[in-house]
Design an enzyme around this catalytic site. Structure first.
Site, PDB file in Angstrom:
ATOM      1  N   VAL A 722       0.795  -1.233   0.000  1.00  0.00           N
ATOM      2  CA  VAL A 722       0.000   0.000   0.000  1.00  0.00           C
ATOM      3  C   VAL A 722       0.829   1.286   0.000  1.00  0.00           C
ATOM      4  CG1 VAL A 722      -2.007  -1.008   1.129  1.00  0.00           C
ATOM      5  CG2 VAL A 722      -0.173  -0.049   2.515  1.00  0.00           C
ATOM      6  N   GLU A 724       2.411   3.109  -2.236  1.00  0.00           N
ATOM      7  CA  GLU A 724       2.416   4.105  -3.304  1.00  0.00           C
ATOM      8  C   GLU A 724       1.067   4.330  -3.973  1.00  0.00           C
ATOM      9  OE1 GLU A 724       6.294   2.047  -4.682  1.00  0.00           O
ATOM     10  OE2 GLU A 724       6.611   4.185  -4.919  1.00  0.00           O
TER      11      GLU A 724
END
Ligand code: MOS
Length: 759
Positions: A722, A724
């Site tokens: 999670v 980016e």
């Protein structure tokens, strides 16, 4: 793990209790951080420490003719002024400086020679007994330059564009064209043809890049460095200075934000080691905030999008071209255009990505590199197309939803993007939006609703982990991972605790030391899928080892128990068929006659299985802005982001990652840009006064939804990562909301009032 310098390895406070995977746990390093016990790279004490201050070049290109250090050396306490003329011996060949994530080319080497390659280049290091003496003396070093003409303006040199060389892990060049996109575009009844521009952005983590090199009596160097990979830095230091692996340890137990800036070793590391070797003592070098603008950055990028559609909104053609800057010495590459051939169903696609080399430092990955701007342009163009079609922007996306990846002609390992659209739209109240631009008003403010899609890779790499259960019942798991503020300590502790049925406070996760089992750099949103899977694998082996030990202990009741017949819960090994048969884990250790029971795991991605699927995370971002009609100022009042990123392991830290990404997306949309004065070839707004980042007053209501997804192809945990995905699409949603509010399309970021008010 050696602990000679008093590092605190964080552990959840007593009473933290059981935290099954997916629960929102407060970070186990939280107390260490807020009480100041967590030490960052420039905070580690060392006896007899010298301080280095960097002197930066004032020209962008040319040669150093003379380094006059007499006045600096006359300052009391100054020990040395190092420059290319007197630095200690370093390896000559460029490839000896290549780190694990280096692109093709020859890495920058500080104080290598008399050549100046960019403005702000380190040209000398002043070392003194105190920081104050070093800083004062650094201002007294006089450097005579012979400048030559530099080129730093991308838009003036687009005609020098070339196809980048392909060597970089994780980089895929644009795929070959499918169909005939240009002809299909010309034939399509509805079309959009637009150019987009995004300026340079610099990483601004709170902690500046710094290295503390602590020299032991035996000459061993223990280096505290601000990095996203201790082993990557250890590797480069050893090679650059010809030091054997066991002479150098790099540590990064705490990192105050990095966002990609720490993926590659930065020049202060090599300078600090250089000074330490030269003076045979401990040395610290910390960059100033201004010097944070003198290395990698998100590259300035020009883009053109052509989208053609039939009257019902079916996409007929996608053409996406991008030209980005790189340095003269390396081809920095990122995936900018490929997303446009993947995100929507379309038969005719042509993608192109080129570089222009300029007299700047090589760009470096910044959160969602490539996608942050590439998907931005696509998602703004899709919005433009929706108005041409007089179609709801969300309906246009749904109409062209790609169930398979058309570029690779493969299925997705999982793709709950439709659920993102559905749940995000419902939470936002998208159906209440009035379709016409400038149709929603509140006093002197125009209100707009916009949305966009986000996509990022779900990657897994190789890693090792080591799990040890001690006789006191404490579990210690280790891997040379990093925690750049993302929550690695917490999520790895949760994974290990869950795997062995232990309360969180009995688990210690050790990271941030190059001597620990191998882990890759913390990048690409892959630490949970990679290190997390290694931890889970090590803990599974540890369960087997514990069962084996228990089965050998007379009267334990586990004599013939097979792994599937037992469970690990509440600190016990329990026989499923008869839960009264149970034994505390620490009793298994003490009964074994060993001080501890341990297991090691090497996580290798299942490449054969993974290659049959495209692995991505997705998001749907909805946003409401209010634009002041008289001043063109934008307030982002509400953002709803629905994320499909596989199974969420640590709900609180995952949410924090997405919130951080959304804040940065708002910043990309409205605030951030490094302005170069091309006459000087230099970034001018290199401070927090003039390089704008959002403050609390800029951020209002942020709502994160994790849609249900579980992906056992990407990782054994079901997680996809999670770090980016949170930023991707946010700026586009803001741009699209500004258009909906004002009827004005702004095709460059940041969308400042002057652009919004432009006639
Ligand atoms: Mo991230 S840009 O992979 O640190």
């Amino acid at each position: 793990m050696r602990d000679v310098h008093g590092d605190q390895q964080p552990r959840a406070p007593l009473g933290a209790g059981f935290a099954p995977l997916g629960t929102p746990v407060s970070r186990v390093d939280g107390i260490a951080k807020v009480t100041g016990h967590a030490r960052y790279a420039a905070e580690h004490p060392a006896p007899h420490l010298a301080w280095g201050v960097v002197v930066s070049s004032t020209i962008a290109k040319g040669r150093i003719e003379r380094v006059a250090s007499e006045r600096a050396l006359a300052v009391p306490g100054v020990l040395a002024v190092l420059s290319h003329e007197n630095r200690p011996k370093m390896r000559r060949l460029g490839f000896m400086y290549k780190d694990m994530t280096a692109p093709k080319g020859s890495p920058f080497r500080p104080l290598q020679d008399a050549e100046v390659r960019y403005s702000g280049q380190p040209v000398a290091l002043v070392v003194a007994e105190t920081f104050e003496a070093a800083r004062h003396a650094a201002g007294l070093v006089e450097i005579a330059y012979a400048p030559v003409r530099h080129e730093t303006n991308l838009l003036e040199h687009l005609d020098r564009r070339y196809s980048p060389s392909r060597m970089k892990a994780g980089f895929s060049p644009p795929p070959k064209p499918r169909g005939d996109a240009d002809a299909a575009f010309d034939a399509a009844p509805i079309g959009i043809d637009a150019e987009y521009y995004s300026g340079v952005e610099h990483h601004n983590p709170m902690e500046m890049h710094a290295s503390t090199v602590i020299r032991g009596d035996d000459g061993h160097l223990t280096i505290y460095d601000k990095t996203q990979g201790s082993q990557n830095c250890r590797w480069v230091v050893s090679r650059a200075f010809g030091l054997s692996a066991d002479k150098v340890t790099v540590r990064n137990p705490y990192v105050g934000g990095a966002f990609g800036s720490g993926l590659r070793p930065q020049y202060q590391l090599l300078l600090a080691v250089m000074a330490s070797l030269h003076l045979q003592r401990s040395v610290r070098v910390m960059l100033t905030r201004q010097q944070m603008f003198t290395f990698g950055h998100r590259p300035e990028t020009w883009q053109r999008l052509k989208l053609g559609a039939s009257a019902d909104g079916t996409l007929q053609a996608v053409v996406h071209e991008a030209i980005a800057e790189t340095s003269r010495f390396e081809d920095y590459v990122e995936v900018v255009v490929n997303w446009s051939g993947q995100l929507y169903r379309c038969e005719n696609v042509r993608l192109d990505y080129k570089l222009v080399d300029l007299d700047h430092y090589t760009p470096i990955d910044m959160r969602a590199p490539g996608a942050a701007h590439g998907v931005h342009a696509l998602e703004v163009a899709m919005d433009e197309l929706s108005y041409e079609l007089a179609m709801d922007p969300l309906a246009l996306r749904l109409k062209n939803h790609a169930d398979r990846d058309a570029a690779k002609d493969l299925p997705y390992s999982s793709k709950e993007l439709r659920a993102c659209y559905e749940q995000g739209a419902a939470r936002f109240g998208w159906e209440r939006r009035s379709p016409r631009p400038r149709s929603m008003r509140r006093g002197h403010e125009l209100v707009g609703h916009g949305m966009a899609t986000g996509i990022w890779d779900a990657m897994q790499m190789m890693a090792r982990a080591h799990a040890v259960l001690h006789a006191d019942g404490g579990l210690v798991v280790s891997s040379a991972a990093s925690d750049i503020g993302t929550g690695t300590y917490t999520v790895m502790s949760q994974i290990a605790a869950a795997a062995l049925g232990l309360p969180l406070e009995r688990v210690t996760f050790q990271l941030g030391d190059s001597t620990l089992p191998f882990a890759p750099i913390e990048g690409g949103s892959s630490h949970v899928t990679t290190v997390g899977s290694a931890v889970d694998g090590a803990c599974e082996k540890l369960r087997h080892a514990l069962l084996k030990a228990a089965s050998r202990q007379p009267g334990s009741g586990f004599a013939n128990a097979r792994p599937e017949e037992v469970e690990f819960a509440d600190g016990y090994l329990v026989l499923r068929s008869n839960p009264a048969t149970r034994v505390p884990l620490e009793a298994i250790v003490s009964g074994s006659g060993q001080p501890a029971i341990e297991a090691k795991h090497l996580l290798l991605p299942n490449v054969v299985r993974q290659k049959k699927h495209v692995r991505s995370t997705h998001s749907a971002v909805f946003c409401q802005v209010a634009v002041d009609e008289d001043f063109g100022t934008v307030r982002v009042e509400r953002v709803v982001s629905a994320i499909a990123a596989g199974r969420i392991i640590s709900a609180k830290t995952a949410r924090s990652q997405i919130v951080g990404g959304i804040v940065w997306g708002i910043s990309q949309a409205l605030h951030e840009e490094s302005h170069a004065d091309h006459a000087l070839g230099r970034f001018m707004n290199h401070n927090y006064a003039e390089y704008h980042v959002p403050v609390n007053a800029d951020i209002a209501d942020i709502d994160v939804i994790f849609v249900e997804e579980d992906d056992r192809i990407v990782s054994r945990l079901g997680a996809k990562g999670v770090g980016e995905i949170g930023i991707v699409g946010v700026a586009a949603a803001v741009c699209n909301a500004i258009y909906h509010a004002t009827g004005r399309r702004v095709r460059s970021t940041p969308m400042t009032p002057d652009k919004i008010m432009a006639p």
